[in-house]
Design a protein around this motif. Sequence first.
Motif, mmCIF file in Angstrom:
data_model
loop_
_atom_site.group_PDB
_atom_site.id
_atom_site.type_symbol
_atom_site.label_atom_id
_atom_site.label_comp_id
_atom_site.label_asym_id
_atom_site.label_seq_id
_atom_site.Cartn_x
_atom_site.Cartn_y
_atom_site.Cartn_z
ATOM 1 N N CYS A 161 0.680 -1.097 0.063
ATOM 2 C CA CYS A 161 -0.289 0.146 -0.030
ATOM 3 C C CYS A 161 0.922 1.272 -0.123
ATOM 4 O O CYS A 161 0.489 2.260 -0.617
ATOM 5 N N THR A 209 1.845 1.558 -4.017
ATOM 6 C CA THR A 209 0.909 1.795 -4.559
ATOM 7 C C THR A 209 0.369 3.208 -4.238
ATOM 8 O O THR A 209 -0.046 4.155 -5.181
ATOM 9 N N LYS A 210 0.387 3.953 -3.075
ATOM 10 C CA LYS A 210 0.173 5.167 -2.712
ATOM 11 C C LYS A 210 1.055 6.141 -3.435
ATOM 12 O O LYS A 210 0.523 7.358 -3.737
ATOM 13 N N LYS A 211 1.973 5.884 -3.447
ATOM 14 C CA LYS A 211 2.822 6.883 -4.150
ATOM 15 C C LYS A 211 2.921 7.009 -5.598
ATOM 16 O O LYS A 211 3.182 8.079 -6.178
ATOM 17 N N GLY A 217 -0.472 6.585 -6.557
ATOM 18 C CA GLY A 217 -1.790 7.086 -6.864
ATOM 19 C C GLY A 217 -2.536 5.894 -7.293
ATOM 20 O O GLY A 217 -3.623 6.233 -7.929
ATOM 21 N N THR A 276 -6.064 1.223 -3.693
ATOM 22 C CA THR A 276 -5.815 -0.335 -3.399
ATOM 23 C C THR A 276 -6.733 -0.859 -2.248
ATOM 24 O O THR A 276 -6.908 -0.425 -1.180
ATOM 25 N N ASP A 325 -10.180 -0.251 2.154
ATOM 26 C CA ASP A 325 -9.316 0.487 1.382
ATOM 27 C C ASP A 325 -7.823 0.315 2.123
ATOM 28 O O ASP A 325 -7.809 0.879 3.416
ATOM 29 N N HIS A 342 -5.239 2.088 1.747
ATOM 30 C CA HIS A 342 -4.593 3.225 2.045
ATOM 31 C C HIS A 342 -5.168 3.965 3.455
ATOM 32 O O HIS A 342 -4.781 5.036 3.766
ATOM 33 N N LYS A 343 -6.361 3.487 3.992
ATOM 34 C CA LYS A 343 -7.000 4.020 5.297
ATOM 35 C C LYS A 343 -6.567 2.919 6.355
ATOM 36 O O LYS A 343 -7.084 3.308 7.327
#
Length: 296
Positions: free
Chosen positions: A205, A208-210, A212, A215, A252, A254-255
């Motif tokens: 995560c 993938t967050k970097k 955008g 996920t 999610d 990213h959360k």
Amino acid sequence: MYKIVKAQQLSEKIFLMVVEAKWVVRTCLPGQFLIAKLDEYGERIPFTICDYDREAGTVTIVFQVVGASTYKMSKLKAGDSFMDITGPLGRPSDLLEKDIEELKNMKILFVGGGVGVAPVYPQVKWMHEHGVDVDVIIGAKNKDLIMYEEEMREVAGNLYVCTDDGSYGFHGMVTAVIDDLVQNQGKKYDRCVAIGPVIMMKFACLTTKKYGIPTVVSMNPIMVDGTGMCGACRLVVDGKVKFACVDGPEFDGHKVDFDLAMERQRTYKTEEGRAMLKATEGDTHRGGCGNCGGDK
């Protein structure tokens, strides 16, 4: 009784079983799980549904030996039975709710680490059956621990295999493959689904967050009871308390507060730790189903 029709050892501590469970098979979908119980006194163990055959009335589970119950399970053979299987439980993958034409226009990446490859497979298979091509990364510590490679090749648009020690495929972790696909091969993705050990999902995560890339992760690894009553799978998602077994298992990524989830996993393993969690978490400690009231 739920008869085992196939029992196979995939590696030193990883086993596959195909079990007759016609009531589960009638309605199960990718992303859901079941609970198996060996005998009257056996532990209730949640397993993600790895595959299912509605015509034959069977489900496939893959598990790793991590304790006494899974050790006893590993000794079962074809012809033996589970006393009880309950399911399907949990929410199916949210990708199944999308319009097929919309899915066909999306660029989707699935990432499976270790035993997490098993729950990735039914989702990729479902995509293939509905004409959706997806990219898939599967990884493990070494070549001997790579699983479901041939099955995945039959349903994935592109399959990328990696090992931490470089003994097979790409030398590196799944996160390094994500970097390579995006940075060196120019791949763009609209969605990623990452399933595996909690630490793997955390770093997947972060990667993938970097870029955008939205996920989704499956928090099945932290479940114990599977009904929202024990409180083991309590986690924090976007600042709110959730329970993986009844609110998920997919969230999610990213959360998700992965650090808190991992710390809580370690604490939950001891009686003293469970007592401390009960004291500090108050009303949110148990009762994730919203009805049982936990241990009040």
